[in-house]
Design a protein around this motif. Structure first.
Motif, PDB file in Angstrom:
ATOM      1  N   ARG A   1      15.081   8.127 -12.207  1.00 18.42           N
ATOM      2  CA  ARG A   1      13.948   8.913 -11.706  1.00 18.42           C
ATOM      3  C   ARG A   1      14.274  10.412 -11.645  1.00 18.42           C
ATOM      4  NH1 ARG A   1      10.031   5.498 -10.393  1.00 18.42           N
ATOM      5  NH2 ARG A   1      10.511   3.398  -9.637  1.00 18.42           N
ATOM      6  N   PHE A   2      15.505  10.776 -12.004  1.00 15.28           N
ATOM      7  CA  PHE A   2      15.855  12.204 -12.092  1.00 15.28           C
ATOM      8  C   PHE A   2      15.208  12.796 -13.345  1.00 15.28           C
ATOM      9  CE2 PHE A   2      20.326  11.816  -9.873  1.00 15.28           C
ATOM     10  CZ  PHE A   2      19.697  11.487  -8.697  1.00 15.28           C
ATOM     11  N   SER A   3      15.117  14.112 -13.387  1.00 13.91           N
ATOM     12  CA  SER A   3      14.635  14.770 -14.604  1.00 13.91           C
ATOM     13  C   SER A   3      15.688  14.607 -15.701  1.00 13.91           C
ATOM     14  CB  SER A   3      14.395  16.252 -14.336  1.00 13.91           C
ATOM     15  OG  SER A   3      15.631  16.886 -14.086  1.00 13.91           O
TER      16      SER A   3
ATOM     17  N   TRP B   1       0.863  -1.177   0.000  1.00 13.74           N
ATOM     18  CA  TRP B   1       0.000   0.000   0.000  1.00 13.74           C
ATOM     19  C   TRP B   1       0.898   1.224   0.000  1.00 13.74           C
ATOM     20  CZ3 TRP B   1       0.041   3.686   3.922  1.00 13.74           C
ATOM     21  CH2 TRP B   1      -1.024   4.598   3.924  1.00 13.74           C
ATOM     22  N   SER B   2       0.490   2.266  -0.715  1.00 12.52           N
ATOM     23  CA  SER B   2       1.266   3.505  -0.658  1.00 12.52           C
ATOM     24  C   SER B   2       0.322   4.689  -0.807  1.00 12.52           C
ATOM     25  CB  SER B   2       2.337   3.532  -1.751  1.00 12.52           C
ATOM     26  OG  SER B   2       1.737   3.573  -3.030  1.00 12.52           O
ATOM     27  N   ALA B   3       0.747   5.845  -0.306  1.00  9.54           N
ATOM     28  CA  ALA B   3      -0.092   7.040  -0.367  1.00  9.54           C
ATOM     29  C   ALA B   3       0.771   8.289  -0.371  1.00  9.54           C
ATOM     30  CB  ALA B   3      -1.040   7.076   0.837  1.00  9.54           C
ATOM     31  N   GLY B   4       0.237   9.336  -0.990  1.00 10.19           N
ATOM     32  CA  GLY B   4       0.888  10.643  -0.980  1.00 10.19           C
ATOM     33  C   GLY B   4       2.092  10.687  -1.897  1.00 10.19           C
ATOM     34  N   GLU B   5       2.687  11.852  -2.000  1.00  7.97           N
ATOM     35  CA  GLU B   5       3.903  11.989  -2.803  1.00  7.97           C
ATOM     36  C   GLU B   5       4.781  13.086  -2.207  1.00  7.97           C
ATOM     37  OE1 GLU B   5       3.980  11.895  -7.363  1.00  7.97           O
ATOM     38  OE2 GLU B   5       4.844  13.852  -6.912  1.00  7.97           O
ATOM     39  N   VAL B   6       6.073  12.811  -2.133  1.00  6.12           N
ATOM     40  CA  VAL B   6       7.035  13.795  -1.647  1.00  6.12           C
ATOM     41  C   VAL B   6       8.224  13.823  -2.612  1.00  6.12           C
ATOM     42  CG1 VAL B   6       8.452  14.548   0.306  1.00  6.12           C
ATOM     43  CG2 VAL B   6       6.464  13.119   0.726  1.00  6.12           C
ATOM     44  N   VAL B   7       8.670  15.023  -2.945  1.00  2.00           N
ATOM     45  CA  VAL B   7       9.874  15.161  -3.771  1.00  2.00           C
ATOM     46  C   VAL B   7      11.011  15.612  -2.855  1.00  2.00           C
ATOM     47  CG1 VAL B   7      10.945  16.390  -5.713  1.00  2.00           C
ATOM     48  CG2 VAL B   7       8.510  15.763  -5.801  1.00  2.00           C
TER      49      VAL B   7
ATOM     50  N   GLY C   1      20.087  13.918  -6.476  1.00  2.00           N
ATOM     51  CA  GLY C   1      19.069  14.583  -7.283  1.00  2.00           C
ATOM     52  C   GLY C   1      17.694  14.383  -6.689  1.00  2.00           C
ATOM     53  N   GLU C   2      16.751  15.169  -7.156  1.00  2.00           N
ATOM     54  CA  GLU C   2      15.393  15.098  -6.615  1.00  2.00           C
ATOM     55  C   GLU C   2      14.625  13.924  -7.211  1.00  2.00           C
ATOM     56  OE1 GLU C   2      13.602  18.940  -7.228  1.00  2.00           O
ATOM     57  OE2 GLU C   2      14.266  19.566  -5.228  1.00  2.00           O
ATOM     58  N   VAL C   3      13.927  13.213  -6.317  1.00  2.00           N
ATOM     59  CA  VAL C   3      13.129  12.056  -6.730  1.00  2.00           C
ATOM     60  C   VAL C   3      11.780  12.127  -6.033  1.00  2.00           C
ATOM     61  CG1 VAL C   3      12.982   9.532  -6.756  1.00  2.00           C
ATOM     62  CG2 VAL C   3      15.217  10.628  -6.973  1.00  2.00           C
ATOM     63  N   ALA C   4      10.706  11.889  -6.788  1.00  2.00           N
ATOM     64  CA  ALA C   4       9.360  11.808  -6.211  1.00  2.00           C
ATOM     65  C   ALA C   4       9.122  10.389  -5.713  1.00  2.00           C
ATOM     66  CB  ALA C   4       8.328  12.175  -7.267  1.00  2.00           C
TER      67      ALA C   4
ATOM     68  N   MET D   1       5.810   2.692   6.945  1.00  2.00           N
ATOM     69  CA  MET D   1       6.878   3.681   7.055  1.00  2.00           C
ATOM     70  C   MET D   1       6.451   4.986   6.416  1.00  2.00           C
ATOM     71  SD  MET D   1      10.291   1.406   6.296  1.00  2.00           S
ATOM     72  CE  MET D   1       9.578   0.203   5.201  1.00  2.00           C
ATOM     73  N   SER D   2       6.982   6.071   6.987  1.00  5.75           N
ATOM     74  CA  SER D   2       6.790   7.413   6.432  1.00  5.75           C
ATOM     75  C   SER D   2       8.156   8.075   6.396  1.00  5.75           C
ATOM     76  CB  SER D   2       5.864   8.236   7.334  1.00  5.75           C
ATOM     77  OG  SER D   2       4.614   7.606   7.426  1.00  5.75           O
ATOM     78  N   GLY D   3       8.209   9.251   5.817  1.00  2.70           N
ATOM     79  CA  GLY D   3       9.450  10.029   5.842  1.00  2.70           C
ATOM     80  C   GLY D   3      10.605   9.292   5.195  1.00  2.70           C
TER      81      GLY D   3
END
Ligand code: NI
Length: 186
Positions: A148-150, A82-88, A101-104, A125-127
């Protein structure tokens, strides 16, 4: 205690899909212990078996340095349930020294796995824990953070990645239990 060689970009095993662990016996447990030693020595917070040349679906995790409430964990045959939300956020990898690099990623995950003794468990888990677990599961599927980088970011890193690849190609390929087809390389 044994320190294992950490494979870097260019070492073919990093691009292969790892196979499920069948029997959880002494061999897998020794590998887990050595992976913890190797991860701590490298000051990492997670390490997946392909990163030490073993194409099996397991990883170790200890995000303690960034989250005091976290416990060290070994996860064998892990699956995101299960997964929820998105953080970059910025992310690095022991197989890509000095590359960040930044990854979502999903903000929260529940992962099912077997522990070091082969007992099934589930963990939410979170964070940083959620981020690291998703990063390590990617490794088991031959996926690296740079995928997953731009595109812009990857282009900026082109020279650095080329140098790393040369280094990785010179490393011993390791124990390739993994399926032969490379996945998701760009
Ligand atoms: Ni990594």
């Amino acid at each position: 205690m044994a320190l294992l060689e950490i494979k870097v970009l260019g070492c073919p095993i990093l691009r292969k899909r790892a196979l499920p662990v069948g029997v959880i016996a002494e061999e897998a447990q020794r590998l887990i212990d050595d992976m913890f030693d190797t991860m701590y020595a490298a000051e990492g917070i997670g390490l997946a078996a392909p990163q030490v040349g073993v194409g099996q679906r397991l990883f170790v995790l200890d995000v303690g340095p960034r989250d005091a409430s976290a416990e060290p964990m070994a996860l064998i045959n892990p699956e995101v349930l299960w997964s929820a939300g998105e953080v970059v956020e910025e992310e690095g990898c022991l197989s890509l020294p000095e590359v960040v690099g930044e990854v979502a990623r999903a903000a929260h995950v529940r992962v099912g796995a077997l522990d070091r003794e082969g007992t099934p468990f589930e963990v939410e888990m979170s964070g940083i824990g959620a981020r690291a677990a998703q990063h390590e599961i990617d490794h088991l599927n031959g996926i690296l953070v740079i995928d997953r980088f731009s595109t812009i970011k990857r282009n900026l890193l082109r020279g650095q990645l080329r140098r790393l690849k040369r280094q990785g190609k010179r490393q011993a390929p390791g124990l390739t239990y993994a399926a032969d087809e490379a996945v998701n390389t760009q």
